[in-house]
Design a protein around this motif. Structure first.
Motif, short mmCIF file in Angstrom:
data_model
loop_
_atom_site.label_atom_id
_atom_site.label_comp_id
_atom_site.label_asym_id
_atom_site.label_seq_id
_atom_site.Cartn_x
_atom_site.Cartn_y
_atom_site.Cartn_z
N MET A 2 0.84 -1.18 0.00
CA MET A 2 0.00 0.00 0.00
C MET A 2 0.89 1.24 0.00
SD MET A 2 -3.04 0.95 2.68
CE MET A 2 -3.96 -0.51 2.28
N ALA A 3 0.64 2.18 -0.89
CA ALA A 3 1.45 3.38 -1.01
C ALA A 3 1.15 4.35 0.13
CB ALA A 3 1.19 4.05 -2.34
N ASP A 4 2.17 5.12 0.50
CA ASP A 4 2.00 6.13 1.54
C ASP A 4 1.18 7.30 1.00
OD1 ASP A 4 3.67 4.52 2.99
OD2 ASP A 4 5.35 5.91 3.05
N THR A 5 0.38 7.88 1.88
CA THR A 5 -0.30 9.13 1.57
C THR A 5 0.60 10.25 2.04
OG1 THR A 5 -2.46 8.11 1.86
CG2 THR A 5 -2.36 10.51 2.02
N VAL A 6 0.93 11.18 1.16
CA VAL A 6 1.85 12.27 1.51
C VAL A 6 1.07 13.57 1.63
CG1 VAL A 6 3.88 13.59 0.80
CG2 VAL A 6 3.76 11.14 0.34
N ILE A 7 1.21 14.22 2.78
CA ILE A 7 0.65 15.55 2.98
C ILE A 7 1.80 16.52 2.69
CG2 ILE A 7 -0.36 17.14 4.66
CD1 ILE A 7 -1.43 14.54 6.08
N GLY A 8 1.74 17.16 1.53
CA GLY A 8 2.85 17.95 1.00
C GLY A 8 3.21 19.16 1.84
N SER A 9 4.37 19.73 1.55
CA SER A 9 4.93 20.81 2.36
C SER A 9 4.10 22.08 2.34
CB SER A 9 6.36 21.11 1.92
OG SER A 9 6.38 21.50 0.56
N GLY A 10 3.30 22.32 1.32
CA GLY A 10 2.49 23.53 1.28
C GLY A 10 1.08 23.33 1.80
N ILE A 11 0.78 22.16 2.34
CA ILE A 11 -0.58 21.80 2.75
C ILE A 11 -0.76 21.96 4.25
CG2 ILE A 11 -2.30 19.93 2.80
CD1 ILE A 11 -1.65 20.90 -0.01
N VAL A 12 -1.91 22.52 4.65
CA VAL A 12 -2.30 22.61 6.06
C VAL A 12 -3.64 21.90 6.20
CG1 VAL A 12 -2.91 24.11 7.99
CG2 VAL A 12 -1.10 24.79 6.41
N ILE A 13 -3.70 20.91 7.08
CA ILE A 13 -4.95 20.20 7.35
C ILE A 13 -5.36 20.52 8.78
CG2 ILE A 13 -6.03 17.95 7.66
CD1 ILE A 13 -4.30 16.91 5.40
N ASP A 14 -6.58 21.02 8.93
CA ASP A 14 -7.13 21.33 10.24
C ASP A 14 -8.34 20.43 10.43
OD1 ASP A 14 -7.93 22.39 12.64
OD2 ASP A 14 -7.95 24.47 11.96
N GLY A 15 -8.17 19.35 11.19
CA GLY A 15 -9.25 18.40 11.37
C GLY A 15 -8.71 17.04 11.76
N GLU A 16 -9.42 15.99 11.40
CA GLU A 16 -9.04 14.62 11.79
C GLU A 16 -8.64 13.81 10.56
OE1 GLU A 16 -11.11 10.72 13.81
OE2 GLU A 16 -11.65 12.72 14.54
#
Length: 105
Positions: free
Chosen positions: A1-15
């Motif tokens: 299964m491939a990794d999910t990458v949250i990129g350097s310019g991304i902000v996630i506010d939540g769960e």
């Protein structure tokens, strides 16, 4: 299964939840609950509690960590919060402020 990458310019506010590995290169605020590995990359910032099977930290985490298998703070990693896991590795040069509970059943 491939990794999910949250990129350097991304902000996630939540769960974030699921069963696939996640690499955090950006910023996550809120909560991370996974049945797989969470990898906080060197430029990654997590301001959230983490519940996961395994956690590797090269970036910055502010929040409590609960891992079923292990937590590793690499030399460039910084953690402020409590850690609960049966195996905890803190590399020389890493920064950690909090409590450790290894009595996990």
């Amino acid at each position: 299964m491939a990794d999910t990458v949250i990129g350097s310019g991304i902000v996630i506010d939540g769960e974030i939840s699921g069963d696939a590995p996640v690499v955090v290169e950006g910023t996550v605020k809120g909560r991370i609950a996974l049945d797989a590995m969470v990898n906080v990359a060197e430029d990654g910032v997590v301001e959230a509690d983490i519940e996961s099977a395994e956690v590797e930290i090269s970036g910055s985490v502010t929040g409590n960590i609960a891992a079923g298998d292990r937590v590793e703070i690499r030399p460039e990693g910084r953690v402020v919060g409590d850690i609960r896991s049966p195996r905890i590795l803190i590399a020389d040069g890493a920064s950690f402020k909090g409590h450790i509970d290894m009595d996990v059943e």
